[in-house]
Design an enzyme around this catalytic site. Structure first.
Site, PDB file in Angstrom:
ATOM      1  CG  HIS A  95       2.973  -2.606  -5.275  1.00 38.87           C
ATOM      2  ND1 HIS A  95       4.358  -2.937  -5.360  1.00 38.87           N
ATOM      3  CD2 HIS A  95       3.290  -1.427  -4.480  1.00 38.87           C
ATOM      4  CE1 HIS A  95       5.360  -2.225  -4.963  1.00 38.87           C
ATOM      5  NE2 HIS A  95       4.686  -1.259  -4.296  1.00 38.87           N
ATOM      6  CD  GLU A  96       0.370   1.147  -3.802  1.00 39.09           C
ATOM      7  OE1 GLU A  96       0.496   1.405  -2.274  1.00 39.09           O
ATOM      8  OE2 GLU A  96       1.431   1.525  -4.445  1.00 39.09           O
ATOM      9  CG  HIS A 151       3.223  -0.929   0.388  1.00 42.25           C
ATOM     10  ND1 HIS A 151       4.126  -0.943   0.988  1.00 42.25           N
ATOM     11  CD2 HIS A 151       3.250  -0.696  -0.906  1.00 42.25           C
ATOM     12  CE1 HIS A 151       5.072  -0.944   0.122  1.00 42.25           C
ATOM     13  NE2 HIS A 151       4.840  -0.474  -1.066  1.00 42.25           N
ATOM     14  CD  GLU A 162       8.373  -1.427  -2.743  1.00 42.01           C
ATOM     15  OE1 GLU A 162       7.711  -0.805  -2.148  1.00 42.01           O
ATOM     16  OE2 GLU A 162       8.084  -1.512  -4.018  1.00 42.01           O
TER      17      GLU A 162
HETATM   18 ZN    ZN Z   1       5.610  -0.019  -2.805  1.00 40.89          ZN
END
Ligand code: ZN
Length: 496
Positions: free
Chosen positions: A261-262, A265, A291
Site C-alpha cells: 500500500h505505502e 503511494h 489512494e
Molecule cells: Zn493510503
C-alpha cells in the site's frame, strides 16, 4: 526578474521549507528520542509558519493575479496558476486568528479523543466534536460553495468533487454492494486461513516487505523503508520518497500488504517529474488519486493470483512452514471477506460501506440535520444497514477514527474514490496491456508501472481528478468498474 521567474522562485522557496518540515516530521514519527518531541514541535511550528506566510503573502497574490492576466501563458504554466491560485485563495479565506483558535481547539480535541477512545466514553468527547463541526461549518462558509457546504470541504481533498456528484457515484455502488455482501456471506465458502495462524519472526517479515517493494519496482536509491507504529509515505524532496511500515508477529500478511500500500503511494511520488516542482504541480492530483495508486498495488496486484504465482517462493523462503502452500492457497487467504466494525481492518468488499456511512453522517452533521449527541445511534443504525454488524462500545464505533477529532470532515470520501479510481484504471490498463497478468506472473510488474507513470504519475497536479480519470480511461469516474471487479473476483474466491 520577470513575473514567471519570480513566481517560480517563490514557489521553490516554499517547496524547500516544506521539504525541511517533511524530514523533521519523518524523524518525529520514526527515530526521535522521547525527550526530543517538545523541542521538535517548536521547530516544526516555526518552519511551517514561515512556509505558510510565504504561501499567503501579498507578493504571491500579486504574481498570481498578473499571470492570470497573461493571455498566451503556456499550458503547463496555466495549470500551475490555476492550482496555486486556488490553494492561495483557500489559504487566504481563513483569517489567521480564527485559524490559530482552531489549531488550539484541534490539539485539545485530539487529546480528548484519545482519552475518550481508551475509556470508550463518547459523552466527554462530544463537546469537542461539536466544536470541530462548528469550525468546519465556519470554514465552509468562508471557502464558499455553490450547492452544499460539504462541497467546500471536499474541495480540499478532491478538487472539483461535490456531495451531489458523490451521491450519483455512491447510490449504484450501494445498490450492488450491500446485497452482494449478503450473498457472499450466506452462500459463499470462505477460503482457508488456518495455515496463517502462528508466530512469524518480525525480521523475516521485514525482509519479505522489502522483497514486495522490490517486486513492484520501488526505487531504494530514491527512498527507504523504516519501522513506525502507523505506516505512512512521505515525500521529503527531489529523489527522496520514503515509506514506513509495521509488523505484527501473529499477522504475517498485514505487514506485507501495508508495504504494498505505502509502496503504491511512493511509486506515485517517485514518478512525478522534477520539472513540475517549480510550478507547484509536483504532487498527486488529489487524495483520491493518491489512494488509487496505493490500492491498485495493494489489492488489484498484491491480492491477485498472478502476483502470488510469482511471489509465493519468496514467502516460502522467508517462512519454510508455508513452503507447501500453493499460490492459490496463499492468494485465497489474502482475500477473506468479513463484515467488521473497524474500517482500517476492512476487506475490499466491505471497505467502501464504512465510507458511505461516514459520508452520510458528515453531510448531516455539517447541515445541522444531525446533532452530535445523536451520532452514536445514527452510527449503529448505519452499520446495521450496510454491514449487518453493530458496535457494543463507542471505541469500536463512532470513536474509532482520528479524523473527526482533528476537524477533518470531507476527507473520508477520498478513501472510497481511491478504490473506485483504482478499479477503473486497472480495467483500462488490462485492456491496453492485454498480457498484463502474464507479465505480473513473470515478475515484470514494471510494465504496469510504466503505464501508470505515463498516464498518471507524469501528470502531477496538472489535471483535476475527474478530468484525469476521463483522459486516461475515456469515461468519468463511475462505480461500475469496481462493482464488476469485486463481484467477479470474490464470486470466484468464494465459489458462488
Ligand atoms: Zn493510503
Amino acid at each position: 526578474m520577470d513575473t514567471l521567474t519570480e513566481y517560480k522562485a517563490l514557489l521553490s522557496d516554499i517547496d524547500k521549507l516544506n521539504s525541511a518540515v517533511s524530514l523533521l516530521q519523518w524523524d518525529q514519527r520514526t527515530y526521535i528520542p522521547a525527550g526530543g518531541h517538545a523541542g521538535r514541535a517548536e521547530v516544526l511550528g516555526k518552519l511551517s509558519k514561515m512556509a505558510f506566510e510565504l504561501a499567503t503573502s501579498d507578493r504571491l497574490g500579486d504574481l498570481i493575479a498578473s499571470l492570470e492576466g497573461v493571455d498566451d501563458l503556456p499550458e503547463l504554466e496555466r495549470a500551475s496558476v490555476r492550482v496555486v491560485g486556488r490553494d492561495y485563495r483557500r489559504n487566504k479565506a481563513i483569517p489567521p486568528d480564527l485559524f490559530e483558535r482552531f489549531t488550539i481547539a484541534r490539539v485539545n480535541s485530539e487529546s480528548a479523543w484519545e482519552q475518550s477512545k481508551d475509556s470508550s466514553d463518547f459523552a466527554s468527547f462530544a463537546p469537542h466534536l461539536s466544536e470541530m463541526v462548528r469550525y468546519a461549518q465556519q470554514f465552509a462558509e468562508l471557502y464558499g460553495y455553490d450547492e452544499s457546504p460539504y462541497d467546500a470541504l471536499l474541495e480540499e481533498y478532491e478538487p472539483g468533487m461535490t456531495a451531489a456528484r458523490l451521491r450519483t457515484i455512491i447510490e449504484p455502488l450501494k445498490a450492488k454492494l450491500v446485497p452482494f455482501l449478503r450473498h457472499l456471506m450466506e452462500d459463499g465458502s470462505a477460503p482457508d486461513t488456518s495455515f496463517l495462524r502462528g508466530s512469524f519472526s518480525i525480521e523475516a517479515q521485514r525482509d519479505l516487505a522489502t522483497e514486495a517493494l522490490r517486486a513492484i519496482a520501488y526505487d531504494f536509491d530514491t527512498g527507504r523503508m523504516d519501522d513506525t507504529t502507523h505506516p505512512f509515505t512521505i515525500e521529503i524532496g527531489p529523489g527522496d520518497v520514503r515509506v514506513t511500515n509495521r509488523y505484527h508477529e501473529d499477522l504475517i500478511l498485514s505487514g506485507l500488504f501495508s508495504a504494498l500500500h505505502e509502496g503504491g503511494h511512493a511509486l506515485y511520488g517517485q514518478g512525478i517529474p522534477e520539472t513540475l516542482r517549480p510550478l507547484g504541480l509536483a504532487d498527486g492530483a488529489s487524495y483520491g488519486i493518491h489512494e488509487s495508486q496505493s490500492r491498485l498495488w495493494e489489492n488489484m496486484v498484491g491480492r491477485s493470483l498472478p502476483f502470488w504465482r510469482c511471489f509465493h517462493n519468496k514467502i516460502a523462503d522467508a517462512f519454510p512452514a508455508l513452503g507447501g502452500r500453493s499460490p492459490e492457497d496463499l492468494c485465497g487467504a489474502a482475500n477473506v471477506v468479513q463484515p467488521s466494525l473497524i474500517r482500517v481492518e476492512a476487506d475490499e468488499v466491505t471497505y467502501n460501506l464504512h465510507i458511505m456511512l461516514r459520508f452520510e453522517l458528515e453531510v448531516a452533521l455539517l447541515a445541522g440535520d444531525l446533532d452530535v449527541m445523536g451520532l452514536p445511534d445514527a452510527w449503529r443504525d448505519g452499520m446495521r444497514r450496510y454491514l449487518g454488524v453493530e458496535p457494543t462500545c463507542h471505541a469500536d464505533g463512532v470513536l474509532q477514527d482520528v479524523h473527526w477529532s482533528a476537524g477533518l470532515i470531507g476527507y473520508f470520501p477520498s478513501y472510497m474514490l481511491g478504490n473506485l479510481y483504482a478499479a477503473q484504471l486497472y480495467a483500462t490498463a488490462r485492456r491496453e496491456l492485454p498480457d498484463l497478468d502474464k507479465q505480473i506472473e513473470g515478475g515484470r510488474a514494471t510494465v504496469l508501472l510504466e503505464w501508470l507513470r505515463e498516464k498518471i504519475h507524469h501528470q502531477g497536479r496538472i489535471y483535476e481528478p475527474e478530468t484525469l480519470i476521463q483522459r486516461v480511461t475515456g469515461e468519468p469516474p463511475r462505480s461500475t468498474f469496481f462493482v464488476d471487479y469485486v463481484t467477479e473476483k470474490y464470486g470466484r474466491v468464494y465459489s458462488l
